[in-house]
Design a protein around this motif. Structure first.
Motif, PDB file in Angstrom:
ATOM      1  N   LYS A  13       1.589   7.973 -36.291  1.00 25.77           N
ATOM      2  CA  LYS A  13       0.820   6.729 -36.325  1.00 25.77           C
ATOM      3  C   LYS A  13       1.716   5.511 -36.148  1.00 25.77           C
ATOM      4  N   LEU A  14       2.819   5.459 -36.876  1.00 24.59           N
ATOM      5  CA  LEU A  14       3.689   4.287 -36.776  1.00 24.59           C
ATOM      6  C   LEU A  14       4.316   4.188 -35.390  1.00 24.59           C
ATOM      7  N   PHE A  15       4.763   5.328 -34.841  1.00 26.25           N
ATOM      8  CA  PHE A  15       5.414   5.285 -33.532  1.00 26.25           C
ATOM      9  C   PHE A  15       4.450   4.871 -32.430  1.00 26.25           C
ATOM     10  N   PHE A  16       3.297   5.537 -32.361  1.00 23.76           N
ATOM     11  CA  PHE A  16       2.404   5.259 -31.238  1.00 23.76           C
ATOM     12  C   PHE A  16       1.635   3.955 -31.417  1.00 23.76           C
ATOM     13  N   ASN A  17       1.412   3.509 -32.646  1.00 21.58           N
ATOM     14  CA  ASN A  17       0.799   2.201 -32.840  1.00 21.58           C
ATOM     15  C   ASN A  17       1.726   1.083 -32.411  1.00 21.58           C
ATOM     16  N   GLY A  18       3.026   1.239 -32.680  1.00 22.29           N
ATOM     17  CA  GLY A  18       3.958   0.158 -32.388  1.00 22.29           C
ATOM     18  C   GLY A  18       4.799   0.365 -31.154  1.00 22.29           C
ATOM     19  N   ARG A  19       5.234   1.582 -30.935  1.00 21.71           N
ATOM     20  CA  ARG A  19       6.064   1.928 -29.799  1.00 21.71           C
ATOM     21  C   ARG A  19       5.475   3.182 -29.171  1.00 21.71           C
ATOM     22  N   PRO A  20       5.391   3.312 -27.867  1.00 23.26           N
ATOM     23  CA  PRO A  20       5.920   2.427 -26.848  1.00 23.26           C
ATOM     24  C   PRO A  20       4.987   1.317 -26.374  1.00 23.26           C
ATOM     25  N   GLY A  21       3.731   1.302 -26.803  1.00 20.70           N
ATOM     26  CA  GLY A  21       2.746   0.373 -26.245  1.00 20.70           C
ATOM     27  C   GLY A  21       3.024  -1.085 -26.519  1.00 20.70           C
ATOM     28  N   ILE A  22       3.279  -1.467 -27.791  1.00 15.57           N
ATOM     29  CA  ILE A  22       3.415  -2.893 -28.110  1.00 15.57           C
ATOM     30  C   ILE A  22       4.774  -3.434 -27.670  1.00 15.57           C
ATOM     31  N   VAL A  23       5.826  -2.618 -27.738  1.00 23.15           N
ATOM     32  CA  VAL A  23       7.112  -3.068 -27.187  1.00 23.15           C
ATOM     33  C   VAL A  23       6.947  -3.363 -25.696  1.00 23.15           C
TER      34      VAL A  23
END
Length: 472
Positions: free
Chosen positions: A233-243
Motif C-alpha cells: 500500500k505505501l509503495f504503490f500509493n506513493g511510488r512510482p505513481g506520485i513521484v
C-alpha cells in the motif's frame, strides 16, 4: 446458578460476538449487495477504457472528447480505425518502465531515510502506522521525500548536463508506457489476491466475501507485505505513481518548449500547483499513514491498478492538454488561478495539520489560540481490546467534518481553470475529485458509524456538515 463451565462458554460466545461486530467496523465490507457488485463490475470493465479514451482523444483528436464519438456514430470511422492508429507496446517503453519501477523499488528498500536528520520539522525514518483491525501496529520506512529529491536531481542533471535521454521522453512514449502501466497494475493486483489466499502477511487482517470480483477489486489483505519493509500500500500509493506525477508534468513542459519555443504561464502554473501538492504528500508521508487509504482500504485492484494507471494518466490531464492547446493566460487570470490554488492548498494543509497536531498531543494543544474541543469515542479490535479516540470539533474541523477535502477541491479547480474553457477534457479532474471525495466522505462516515456507534452520532450533531458549512 450457572456452573463455571457455563460461564466460560458464555464469555467465549460474548468474545466471538464482539469479534464479529468489530470485524464489521473496519475496512471493506464482508457481504456484497447487488449495487456494490454492479459498481465493481462497471469499474473493472470501463475504468481501463476511460483512461484509454482520454489519452487516445488527445493523441488522435486534439483532446476533443466528442469528436471520436461523432466519428463512430456517423460511420466516418470504426473502432478498428482508431485502434489501428494507437501506438503499441514497444521494447523501448518496456525498458523505460521497467527501469523506472526498479529504480523506485531500490530507493524505497535500499536507502534508509536521511532527510529527517537535517530538515527541521520533517518526520521520516522508521514510523509506526495506525492499529489494524487485528490489533497490529506496522512499522514503515518513510523515505518518500528522499526518493522524490534523488529522482528529480537526476532528472535535471540529465536535462542540463548529461543528456542521456530527452526530457520529452515520457510524452514521446506516453501510450506505449500506458500498456506497461496496465501490465504492472494487473500483475500486482492479481499477485495480491493470490497472496491473500495462499500466504497472507496477517491472516486476521484478511477479508473474504466469497465474491471473486469484489475481492479482486477491493482486496483481501489489509497490509500485504514482502519481507519486513516492502509494504504494497505505501509503495504503490506513493511510488512510482506520485513521484512520477511531477516528472510527467516536466516532460509536458519540455514538449511544449520543443513544439512552440516557449513554456506558457498556464503550464508553469500547473507544474507549480501540482508540484506543491506532490511535495506536500511526501513531506507529510508519515501523516499519510493515518489516512483512509492506509487505515481502512484493503489492497486490491482499486489501489494496485489505480495507482499504476489511473493516477499518473488522469491526474496529469491538464499538462497533457496544454501540450496540444497551449494557453497563455492574462495577468489577472493567472494571478487568480494561482491564488485559488494557494488558498485551496492552505485550507487543505492547515486542516490536516490541525488534526495531526491534535492526534500527536492527544488534545493537549491549542487550535486557533484555544484549547480544542472534542468528542471521546471508543471502539474494539478483533482481539476484543478496547481503544479510545478523540474526534475534534474545533478549528476547521468544527466547520465541516471533511474540510480538508474542500481545500483539495479548490486546488483541483485551479488546475483545471489554468487550461481555459475551450475543451471539457481538463475539467474531468475536478469532476472526478468531487465524486471521489464526496463518496469517500460517505464511505468514511459509514465506517465511523459502524466503528463508534452512538459516539459518532454525538460527533455529527456537533459538526453537522460534511464539506461545505451551511450547504453539505
Amino acid at each position: 446458578m450457572a456452573t463455571h463451565q457455563e460461564k466460560k462458554l458464555a464469555q467465549e460466545r460474548k468474545h466471538k460476538t464482539t469479534q464479529n461486530e468489530s470485524q464489521v467496523q473496519w475496512g471493506r465490507a464482508w457481504e456484497v449487495d447487488w449495487f456494490s457488485l454492479a459498481s465493481i463490475l462497471f469499474l473493472l470493465m470501463f475504468a481501463p477504457l476511460i483512461v484509454y479514451y482520454f489519452i487516445m482523444s488527445c493523441d488522435q483528436y486534439q483532446c476533443s472528447l466528442t469528436d471520436p464519438l461523432i466519428d463512430l456514430l456517423t460511420g466516418k470511422k470504426h473502432l478498428s480505425d482508431i485502434w489501428n492508429k494507437t501506438p503499441t507496446l514497444t521494447y523501448r517503453a518496456a525498458g523505460i518502465y521497467s527501469l523506472w519501477v526498479a529504480f523506485q523499488v531500490i530507493l524505497y528498500m535500499c536507502i534508509p531515510d536521511f532527510c529527517h536528520k537535517f530538515l527541521p520539522g520533517y518526520v521520516g525514518g522508521v514510523q509506526e502506522g495506525a492499529v489494524t483491525p487485528a490489533g497490529v501496529v506496522n512499522k514503515y520506512e518513510i523515505n518518500g521525500l528522499q526518493a522524490w529529491i534523488i529522482t528529480h536531481v537526476l532528472w535535471f542533471a540529465n536535462a542540463y548536463y548529461f543528456h542521456f535521454f530527452s526530457p520529452t521522453i515520457i510524452f514521446d512514449n506516453w501510450i506505449p508506457l500506458l500498456w506497461c502501466a496496465n501490465i504492472l497494475g494487473y500483475a500486482v493486483s492479481t499477485f495480491a489476491m493470490i497472496k491473500g489466499y495462499c500466504f497472507p502477511t496477517n491472516a486476521k487482517d484478511c477479508k473474504f466475501t466469497g465474491n471473486f470480483f469484489y475481492d479482486y477489486m477491493m482486496g483481501i489483505e489489509f497490509n500485504p507485505r514482502i519481507g519486513r519493509w516492502f509494504d504494497f500500500k505505501l509503495f504503490f500509493n506513493g511510488r512510482p505513481g506520485i513521484v512520477a506525477w511531477t516528472l510527467i508534468n516536466l516532460s509536458y513542459a519540455a514538449k511544449q518548449q520543443e513544439l512552440y519555443g516557449q513554456v506558457t504561464n498556464s503550464m508553469i502554473l500547473v507544474n507549480v500547483l501540482q508540484g506543491i501538492y506532490v511535495l506536500d504528500f511526501f513531506w507529510n508521508e508519515a501523516w499519510y499513514l493515518k489516512t483512509i487509504d492506509i487505515c481502512h482500504d484493503h489492497f486490491g485492484w482499486y489501489l494496485g491498478w489505480g495507482d499504476c494507471v489511473w493516477l499518473p494518466y488522469l491526474y496529469t490531464l491538464q499538462g497533457l492538454y496544454l501540450v496540444y492547446h497551449p494557453v497563455q493566460l492574462g495577468t489577472a487570470n493567472a494571478v487568480g488561478v494561482l491564488l485559488l490554488g494557494l488558498i485551496g492548498y492552505y485550507i487543505f494543509r492547515v486542516t490536516n495539520h490541525q488534526k495531526d497536531l491534535f492526534r500527536r498531543t492527544n488534545g493537549n494543544c491549542r487550535i486557533w489560540g484555544k484549547k480544542p474541543q472534542y468528542i471521546e469515542c471508543s471502539y474494539m479490535s478483533v482481539d476484543g481490546t478496547k481503544y479510545y479516540s478523540k474526534l475534534m470539533t474545533s478549528g476547521f474541523w468544527g466547520w465541516a467534518r471533511h474540510f480538508n477535502y474542500t481545500g483539495d477541491l479548490l486546488g483541483s479547480l485551479a488546475y483545471c481553470l489554468a487550461c481555459g474553457f475551450a475543451h471539457i477534457l481538463p475539467y474531468f479532474y475536478v469532476v472526478y475529485m468531487t465524486v471521489l471525495l464526496t463518496h469517500r466522505c460517505i464511505r468514511d462516515e459509514h465506517r465511523c458509524f459502524s466503528k463508534y456507534g452512538k459516539d459518532w452520532k454525538h460527533y455529527t450533531a456537533a459538526v453537522p456538515y460534511r464539506l461545505l458549512p451551511g450547504v453539505f
